[in-house]
Design a protein around this motif. Sequence first.
Motif, short mmCIF file in Angstrom:
data_model
loop_
_atom_site.label_atom_id
_atom_site.label_comp_id
_atom_site.label_asym_id
_atom_site.label_seq_id
_atom_site.Cartn_x
_atom_site.Cartn_y
_atom_site.Cartn_z
N LEU A 15 0.82 -1.20 0.00
CA LEU A 15 0.00 0.00 0.00
C LEU A 15 0.86 1.25 0.00
O LEU A 15 0.63 2.17 -0.78
N TRP A 16 1.87 1.29 0.85
CA TRP A 16 2.75 2.47 0.91
C TRP A 16 3.56 2.64 -0.36
O TRP A 16 3.77 3.75 -0.82
N LEU A 17 4.00 1.54 -0.90
CA LEU A 17 4.75 1.59 -2.15
C LEU A 17 3.87 2.13 -3.29
O LEU A 17 4.29 3.02 -4.04
N ALA A 18 2.65 1.64 -3.38
CA ALA A 18 1.74 2.10 -4.41
C ALA A 18 1.39 3.58 -4.22
O ALA A 18 1.34 4.33 -5.19
N LEU A 19 1.15 3.99 -2.98
CA LEU A 19 0.85 5.40 -2.72
C LEU A 19 2.01 6.31 -3.13
O LEU A 19 1.79 7.40 -3.65
N GLY A 20 3.23 5.84 -2.93
CA GLY A 20 4.40 6.61 -3.37
C GLY A 20 4.44 6.76 -4.88
O GLY A 20 4.70 7.86 -5.39
N TYR A 21 4.16 5.68 -5.59
CA TYR A 21 4.12 5.75 -7.05
C TYR A 21 2.98 6.64 -7.52
O TYR A 21 3.13 7.40 -8.48
N PHE A 22 1.82 6.56 -6.86
CA PHE A 22 0.68 7.40 -7.25
C PHE A 22 0.99 8.88 -7.01
O PHE A 22 0.65 9.73 -7.82
N LEU A 23 1.64 9.19 -5.89
CA LEU A 23 2.03 10.58 -5.61
C LEU A 23 3.00 11.09 -6.67
O LEU A 23 2.86 12.21 -7.18
N ALA A 24 3.97 10.26 -7.03
CA ALA A 24 4.92 10.64 -8.09
C ALA A 24 4.19 10.85 -9.41
O ALA A 24 4.51 11.77 -10.17
N GLY A 25 3.19 10.02 -9.70
CA GLY A 25 2.41 10.17 -10.93
C GLY A 25 1.63 11.47 -10.95
O GLY A 25 1.56 12.14 -11.97
N ILE A 26 1.06 11.84 -9.81
CA ILE A 26 0.32 13.11 -9.73
C ILE A 26 1.25 14.28 -9.97
O ILE A 26 0.94 15.20 -10.73
N ILE A 27 2.41 14.25 -9.32
CA ILE A 27 3.38 15.34 -9.50
C ILE A 27 3.83 15.43 -10.95
O ILE A 27 3.92 16.52 -11.52
N CYS A 28 4.11 14.29 -11.55
CA CYS A 28 4.54 14.29 -12.96
C CYS A 28 3.45 14.83 -13.87
O CYS A 28 3.74 15.53 -14.85
N CYS A 29 2.20 14.51 -13.59
CA CYS A 29 1.10 15.00 -14.45
C CYS A 29 0.87 16.49 -14.25
O CYS A 29 0.47 17.17 -15.20
N ILE A 30 1.12 17.00 -13.07
CA ILE A 30 0.98 18.44 -12.83
C ILE A 30 2.02 19.22 -13.62
O ILE A 30 1.75 20.30 -14.12
N LEU A 31 3.20 18.65 -13.77
CA LEU A 31 4.29 19.33 -14.46
C LEU A 31 4.16 19.30 -15.99
O LEU A 31 5.01 19.83 -16.70
N ILE A 32 3.15 18.72 -16.51
CA ILE A 32 2.76 18.67 -17.93
C ILE A 32 3.82 18.01 -18.83
O ILE A 32 3.50 17.08 -19.54
N VAL A 33 5.04 18.47 -18.82
CA VAL A 33 6.06 17.91 -19.71
C VAL A 33 6.34 16.45 -19.34
O VAL A 33 6.70 15.65 -20.20
N THR A 34 6.15 16.11 -18.10
CA THR A 34 6.47 14.77 -17.62
C THR A 34 5.24 13.86 -17.53
O THR A 34 5.27 12.86 -16.82
N ILE A 35 4.19 14.18 -18.26
CA ILE A 35 2.98 13.35 -18.23
C ILE A 35 3.25 11.89 -18.61
O ILE A 35 2.71 10.99 -17.97
N PRO A 36 4.08 11.57 -19.61
CA PRO A 36 4.35 10.15 -19.88
C PRO A 36 4.96 9.42 -18.67
O PRO A 36 4.65 8.26 -18.43
N ALA A 40 3.31 6.30 -16.50
CA ALA A 40 4.10 5.12 -16.15
C ALA A 40 4.09 4.90 -14.63
O ALA A 40 4.01 3.76 -14.17
N ALA A 41 4.17 5.98 -13.86
CA ALA A 41 4.15 5.85 -12.39
C ALA A 41 2.81 5.29 -11.92
O ALA A 41 2.77 4.47 -10.99
N PHE A 42 1.70 5.72 -12.54
CA PHE A 42 0.39 5.17 -12.18
C PHE A 42 0.32 3.68 -12.50
O PHE A 42 -0.22 2.89 -11.73
N ARG A 43 0.88 3.31 -13.65
CA ARG A 43 0.88 1.90 -14.06
C ARG A 43 1.69 1.06 -13.07
O ARG A 43 1.27 -0.02 -12.65
#
Length: 131
Positions: A15-36, A40-43
């Motif tokens: 659960l903690w590992l997945a939450l970390g990846y999800f948080l990284a995915g949210i941050i990457c999507c906010i930054l627009i350039v790093t959406i891919p 991948a982080a969500f996956r």
Amino acid sequence: MRLLLNIIWLVFGGLWLALGYFLAGIICCILIVTIPFGIAAFRIGAYALWPFGSTVVSKPTAGVGSAIGNIVWFVVAGIWLAIGHIVTAIAMAITIIGIPLAIANLKLIPVSLMPLGKEIVDVDAASPRYL
């Protein structure tokens, strides 16, 4: 058996590992350039949440963009994620019950190193040609 292992995995770190990846995915999507990278982080996060019964296969349509993105990912995040998975796997492997969890943690290393151009599929649905 997969259900039991997934529940144990979820309680003892998944659960903690997945939450970390999800948080990284949210941050990457906010930054627009790093959406891919965010996608991948969500996956990876979904895979880290419930790893038993799933496997990683390469997409046959992955091209040069995925390769370049994987090089950037490897330098920025991949190597550190892999080291984290190795350290956690060693800690989990100390007990007999933790050995399958350690193996699942090691199974996450290839996709955490090079996530672009990969697909996470059910083991039963995976074609033998991809494995």
